[in-house]
Write an enzyme that holds these catalytic residues in place. Sequence first.
Site, PDB file in Angstrom:
ATOM      1  N   LEU A 257       0.824  -1.210   0.000  1.00  0.00           N
ATOM      2  CA  LEU A 257       0.000   0.000   0.000  1.00  0.00           C
ATOM      3  C   LEU A 257       0.857   1.259   0.000  1.00  0.00           C
ATOM      4  O   LEU A 257       1.868   1.331   0.700  1.00  0.00           O
ATOM      5  CB  LEU A 257      -0.880  -0.015   1.257  1.00  0.00           C
ATOM      6  CG  LEU A 257      -1.752   1.214   1.495  1.00  0.00           C
ATOM      7  CD1 LEU A 257      -2.965   1.165   0.598  1.00  0.00           C
ATOM      8  CD2 LEU A 257      -2.167   1.287   2.947  1.00  0.00           C
ATOM      9  N   HIS A 258       0.464   2.233  -0.785  1.00  0.00           N
ATOM     10  CA  HIS A 258       1.133   3.541  -0.777  1.00  0.00           C
ATOM     11  C   HIS A 258       0.154   4.587  -1.290  1.00  0.00           C
ATOM     12  O   HIS A 258      -0.621   4.342  -2.199  1.00  0.00           O
ATOM     13  CB  HIS A 258       2.416   3.521  -1.617  1.00  0.00           C
ATOM     14  CG  HIS A 258       2.239   3.023  -3.016  1.00  0.00           C
ATOM     15  ND1 HIS A 258       2.088   1.683  -3.317  1.00  0.00           N
ATOM     16  CD2 HIS A 258       2.185   3.686  -4.190  1.00  0.00           C
ATOM     17  CE1 HIS A 258       1.956   1.542  -4.625  1.00  0.00           C
ATOM     18  NE2 HIS A 258       2.007   2.746  -5.186  1.00  0.00           N
TER      19      HIS A 258
END
Length: 194
Positions: A149-150
């Site tokens: 996730l980013h």
Amino acid sequence: MESVIAAERPDPPDLVAQEGVGVQDALQRLWTPHRMAYIRGADKPVGSDPDGCPFCQIVDLPDEAALILARGALVYAVLNLYPYNPGHLMVVPYRHIADYTDLTPEETVELAQFTQRAMGVIRQVSVPHGFNIGMNQGVVAGAGIAAHLHQHVVPRWGGDANFMPVIGHTKVLPELLGETWTALAAAWSATPAP
């Protein structure tokens, strides 16, 4: 008025004929071979394993080498290696998770606080007209590294989108990543935490 504008235009560049490459045109070429690594997907992890994940690997590097702007307890801010605009950064949890719903409440709060702080720092350094903020969840949604996730924080200016990415598959950036890192990292450390 037209004659004044025409007088200010530079002469078109001399075209160099090259045999066997197609029909000659008046376009200039901006060669960006470094983008081929991104296009080909070099160093993108395969699968959901943290081994080989660049977001997991860079946390062990020095900040400047990794382009990490700031480290929190649960997340960090890092410049995008293939930025859309100067100052394009990402807020990334240390924990290797793929989905926003997998964040703990504490990670969610720190991710939001880092996003707010990133906006303030970028505003101070670059004075953008606006931002695009978001995350692509899954490969089909455009996530380049779907396994970790980013959240993207992309500064925007009026007129920053032009024909180059659409027609030329090339983004013209006026500043080197190292210069962007130096300016944003200094401003981040000088800005008090919320």
